[in-house]
Write a protein that holds these residues in place. Structure first.
Motif, PDB file in Angstrom:
ATOM      1  N   VAL A  33     -33.900 -86.790  77.907  1.00  0.00           N
ATOM      2  CA  VAL A  33     -33.473 -85.391  77.845  1.00  0.00           C
ATOM      3  C   VAL A  33     -34.168 -84.593  78.946  1.00  0.00           C
ATOM      4  CG1 VAL A  33     -33.473 -83.297  76.436  1.00  0.00           C
ATOM      5  CG2 VAL A  33     -32.986 -85.502  75.376  1.00  0.00           C
ATOM      6  N   ALA A  34     -35.480 -84.789  79.090  1.00  0.00           N
ATOM      7  CA  ALA A  34     -36.229 -84.073  80.124  1.00  0.00           C
ATOM      8  C   ALA A  34     -35.691 -84.407  81.513  1.00  0.00           C
ATOM      9  CB  ALA A  34     -37.711 -84.414  80.034  1.00  0.00           C
ATOM     10  N   ASP A  35     -35.408 -85.684  81.763  1.00  0.00           N
ATOM     11  CA  ASP A  35     -34.879 -86.083  83.070  1.00  0.00           C
ATOM     12  C   ASP A  35     -33.524 -85.436  83.335  1.00  0.00           C
ATOM     13  OD1 ASP A  35     -37.133 -87.598  83.477  1.00  0.00           O
ATOM     14  OD2 ASP A  35     -36.161 -89.523  83.014  1.00  0.00           O
ATOM     15  N   ALA A  36     -32.666 -85.413  82.310  1.00  0.00           N
ATOM     16  CA  ALA A  36     -31.340 -84.808  82.479  1.00  0.00           C
ATOM     17  C   ALA A  36     -31.465 -83.310  82.739  1.00  0.00           C
ATOM     18  CB  ALA A  36     -30.478 -85.061  81.243  1.00  0.00           C
ATOM     19  N   LEU A  37     -32.375 -82.638  82.021  1.00  0.00           N
ATOM     20  CA  LEU A  37     -32.559 -81.202  82.226  1.00  0.00           C
ATOM     21  C   LEU A  37     -33.177 -80.914  83.592  1.00  0.00           C
ATOM     22  CD1 LEU A  37     -33.763 -80.142  78.681  1.00  0.00           C
ATOM     23  CD2 LEU A  37     -31.558 -79.651  79.731  1.00  0.00           C
ATOM     24  N   LYS A  38     -34.105 -81.763  84.032  1.00  0.00           N
ATOM     25  CA  LYS A  38     -34.696 -81.589  85.363  1.00  0.00           C
ATOM     26  C   LYS A  38     -33.628 -81.758  86.440  1.00  0.00           C
ATOM     27  CE  LYS A  38     -39.381 -82.981  84.178  1.00  0.00           C
ATOM     28  NZ  LYS A  38     -40.401 -84.027  84.254  1.00  0.00           N
ATOM     29  N   LYS A  39     -32.751 -82.737  86.243  1.00  0.00           N
ATOM     30  CA  LYS A  39     -31.680 -82.988  87.202  1.00  0.00           C
ATOM     31  C   LYS A  39     -30.744 -81.778  87.293  1.00  0.00           C
ATOM     32  CE  LYS A  39     -30.074 -87.139  86.854  1.00  0.00           C
ATOM     33  NZ  LYS A  39     -29.274 -88.301  86.446  1.00  0.00           N
ATOM     34  N   GLN A  40     -30.554 -81.091  86.165  1.00  0.00           N
ATOM     35  CA  GLN A  40     -29.694 -79.910  86.128  1.00  0.00           C
ATOM     36  C   GLN A  40     -30.422 -78.654  86.612  1.00  0.00           C
ATOM     37  OE1 GLN A  40     -26.500 -80.037  85.226  1.00  0.00           O
ATOM     38  NE2 GLN A  40     -26.621 -82.211  84.780  1.00  0.00           N
ATOM     39  N   GLY A  41     -31.756 -78.753  86.789  1.00  0.00           N
ATOM     40  CA  GLY A  41     -32.538 -77.592  87.190  1.00  0.00           C
ATOM     41  C   GLY A  41     -32.811 -76.638  86.043  1.00  0.00           C
ATOM     42  N   ARG A  42     -32.742 -77.132  84.813  1.00  0.00           N
ATOM     43  CA  ARG A  42     -32.894 -76.277  83.638  1.00  0.00           C
ATOM     44  C   ARG A  42     -34.138 -76.623  82.826  1.00  0.00           C
ATOM     45  NH1 ARG A  42     -28.645 -72.920  83.650  1.00  0.00           N
ATOM     46  NH2 ARG A  42     -26.730 -73.801  84.430  1.00  0.00           N
ATOM     47  N   TRP A  43     -35.063 -77.342  83.378  1.00  0.00           N
ATOM     48  CA  TRP A  43     -36.262 -77.784  82.675  1.00  0.00           C
ATOM     49  C   TRP A  43     -37.256 -76.644  82.552  1.00  0.00           C
ATOM     50  CZ3 TRP A  43     -38.264 -81.254  79.643  1.00  0.00           C
ATOM     51  CH2 TRP A  43     -39.642 -81.417  79.578  1.00  0.00           C
ATOM     52  N   GLN A  44     -37.743 -76.414  81.334  1.00  0.00           N
ATOM     53  CA  GLN A  44     -38.812 -75.445  81.103  1.00  0.00           C
ATOM     54  C   GLN A  44     -39.923 -76.180  80.385  1.00  0.00           C
ATOM     55  OE1 GLN A  44     -37.193 -72.259  78.817  1.00  0.00           O
ATOM     56  NE2 GLN A  44     -36.166 -71.347  80.548  1.00  0.00           N
ATOM     57  N   GLU A  45     -41.072 -76.247  80.998  1.00  0.00           N
ATOM     58  CA  GLU A  45     -42.205 -76.957  80.409  1.00  0.00           C
ATOM     59  C   GLU A  45     -42.579 -76.321  79.084  1.00  0.00           C
ATOM     60  OE1 GLU A  45     -44.338 -80.159  80.317  1.00  0.00           O
ATOM     61  OE2 GLU A  45     -43.376 -79.658  82.201  1.00  0.00           O
ATOM     62  N   GLY A  46     -42.604 -77.109  78.021  1.00  0.00           N
ATOM     63  CA  GLY A  46     -43.033 -76.625  76.708  1.00  0.00           C
ATOM     64  C   GLY A  46     -41.926 -76.035  75.867  1.00  0.00           C
ATOM     65  N   GLY A  47     -40.924 -75.403  76.458  1.00  0.00           N
ATOM     66  CA  GLY A  47     -39.825 -74.820  75.699  1.00  0.00           C
ATOM     67  C   GLY A  47     -40.289 -73.668  74.830  1.00  0.00           C
ATOM     68  N   PRO A  48     -39.441 -73.186  73.936  1.00  0.00           N
ATOM     69  CA  PRO A  48     -39.804 -72.075  73.076  1.00  0.00           C
ATOM     70  C   PRO A  48     -40.922 -72.457  72.120  1.00  0.00           C
ATOM     71  CG  PRO A  48     -37.457 -72.612  72.878  1.00  0.00           C
ATOM     72  CD  PRO A  48     -38.088 -73.636  73.745  1.00  0.00           C
ATOM     73  N   ALA A  49     -41.733 -71.498  71.791  1.00  0.00           N
ATOM     74  CA  ALA A  49     -42.821 -71.750  70.851  1.00  0.00           C
ATOM     75  C   ALA A  49     -42.257 -71.975  69.460  1.00  0.00           C
ATOM     76  CB  ALA A  49     -43.780 -70.561  70.842  1.00  0.00           C
ATOM     77  N   PRO A  50     -42.924 -72.803  68.654  1.00  0.00           N
ATOM     78  CA  PRO A  50     -42.447 -73.027  67.299  1.00  0.00           C
ATOM     79  C   PRO A  50     -42.352 -71.708  66.541  1.00  0.00           C
ATOM     80  CG  PRO A  50     -44.207 -74.556  67.844  1.00  0.00           C
ATOM     81  CD  PRO A  50     -44.117 -73.562  68.961  1.00  0.00           C
ATOM     82  N   GLY A  51     -41.311 -71.568  65.755  1.00  0.00           N
ATOM     83  CA  GLY A  51     -41.140 -70.360  64.958  1.00  0.00           C
ATOM     84  C   GLY A  51     -40.410 -69.255  65.686  1.00  0.00           C
ATOM     85  N   THR A  52     -40.060 -69.457  66.967  1.00  0.00           N
ATOM     86  CA  THR A  52     -39.362 -68.408  67.701  1.00  0.00           C
ATOM     87  C   THR A  52     -37.871 -68.683  67.800  1.00  0.00           C
ATOM     88  OG1 THR A  52     -39.750 -69.492  69.820  1.00  0.00           O
ATOM     89  CG2 THR A  52     -41.380 -67.862  69.102  1.00  0.00           C
ATOM     90  N   ALA A  53     -37.417 -69.762  67.191  1.00  0.00           N
ATOM     91  CA  ALA A  53     -35.995 -70.096  67.250  1.00  0.00           C
ATOM     92  C   ALA A  53     -35.203 -69.135  66.373  1.00  0.00           C
ATOM     93  CB  ALA A  53     -35.771 -71.529  66.780  1.00  0.00           C
ATOM     94  N   GLN A  57     -34.542 -76.390  70.809  1.00  0.00           N
ATOM     95  CA  GLN A  57     -35.441 -77.530  70.939  1.00  0.00           C
ATOM     96  C   GLN A  57     -34.671 -78.767  71.384  1.00  0.00           C
ATOM     97  OE1 GLN A  57     -38.774 -77.342  70.506  1.00  0.00           O
ATOM     98  NE2 GLN A  57     -38.606 -75.188  70.030  1.00  0.00           N
ATOM     99  N   GLY A  58     -35.399 -79.727  71.932  1.00  0.00           N
ATOM    100  CA  GLY A  58     -34.798 -80.980  72.365  1.00  0.00           C
ATOM    101  C   GLY A  58     -34.371 -81.822  71.184  1.00  0.00           C
ATOM    102  N   VAL A  59     -33.250 -82.501  71.349  1.00  0.00           N
ATOM    103  CA  VAL A  59     -32.714 -83.333  70.284  1.00  0.00           C
ATOM    104  C   VAL A  59     -31.970 -84.511  70.908  1.00  0.00           C
ATOM    105  CG1 VAL A  59     -30.527 -82.080  70.080  1.00  0.00           C
ATOM    106  CG2 VAL A  59     -31.421 -83.256  68.103  1.00  0.00           C
ATOM    107  N   VAL A  60     -32.001 -85.637  70.213  1.00  0.00           N
ATOM    108  CA  VAL A  60     -31.193 -86.791  70.585  1.00  0.00           C
ATOM    109  C   VAL A  60     -30.416 -87.191  69.339  1.00  0.00           C
ATOM    110  CG1 VAL A  60     -31.186 -89.197  71.327  1.00  0.00           C
ATOM    111  CG2 VAL A  60     -32.816 -87.604  72.336  1.00  0.00           C
ATOM    112  N   ALA A  61     -29.089 -87.188  69.454  1.00  0.00           N
ATOM    113  CA  ALA A  61     -28.222 -87.567  68.342  1.00  0.00           C
ATOM    114  C   ALA A  61     -27.555 -88.891  68.691  1.00  0.00           C
ATOM    115  CB  ALA A  61     -27.171 -86.492  68.098  1.00  0.00           C
ATOM    116  N   GLU A  62     -27.602 -89.830  67.767  1.00  0.00           N
ATOM    117  CA  GLU A  62     -26.964 -91.126  67.987  1.00  0.00           C
ATOM    118  C   GLU A  62     -25.729 -91.211  67.116  1.00  0.00           C
ATOM    119  OE1 GLU A  62     -27.927 -95.846  67.437  1.00  0.00           O
ATOM    120  OE2 GLU A  62     -29.576 -94.504  67.919  1.00  0.00           O
TER     121      GLU A  62
END
Length: 159
Positions: free
Chosen positions: A130-150, A98-103
């Motif tokens: 995060v989405a912009d950085a992943l799109k720039k890398q070509g690794r963006w997946q709309e929605g990501g993994p479903a909850p509970g599938t991690a 999942q997406g995360v931002v750590a400060e």
């Protein structure tokens, strides 16, 4: 002095005061501004140890290890990975993949010590940076993994 001259002086003085106020505000904010970086940007830009920043990306699957209140995990953008250490209670929605931002601050060994961790709040949300950085890398997946599938969280021995 004519009316027009006084008006110009008054307008000029007002603009000067506004410019001074804006300069003081920006100067004060400069100490509290925290810049967002992806793991690739951290690796490429030679960020100085101790520099405060926000590190954003995806929590790498299989990287979360909890030992009491200390949690270590890796944040990746698909190209680079940064190891993060966080001491505290993680958000309920924190999970692998999942997406995360750590400060926090970058450590001399290249790891990242986080003061706070923000997790996405539903299965559709991803912080814009995060989405912009992943799109720039070509690794963006709309929605990501479903909850509970991690993948399950690994526990450190003895915890």
């Amino acid at each position: 002095m004519t009316r027009k001259g006084r008006r110009l002086v008054l307008i000029g003085a007002g603009l000067g005061v506004l410019a001074l106020a804006a300069g003081l505000i920006l100067s004060a904010l400069n100490d509290t501004i925290v810049f967002f970086r992806s793991p690739t940007e951290v690796a490429q830009q030679q960020v100085a140890p101790g520099a405060r920043l926000r590190l954003g990306g995806l929590v790498e699957t299989g990287s979360v290890v909890k030992s009491g209140t200390l949690t270590t995990f890796k944040v990746t953008d698909g190209n680079a990975t940064v190891k993060v250490a966080y001491s505290g209670i993680l958000p309920d929605l924190f999970r692998e993949g999942q997406g995360v931002v750590a400060e926090g601050a970058l450590q001399p060994d290249g790891s990242f010590k986080a003061d706070s961790v923000l997790a996405k709040h539903d299965e559709k949300y991803m912080p814009r940076e995060v989405a912009d950085a992943l799109k720039k890398q070509g690794r963006w997946q709309e929605g990501g993994p479903a909850p509970g599938t991690a993948a399950p969280v690994q526990r450190a021995p003895g915890s």
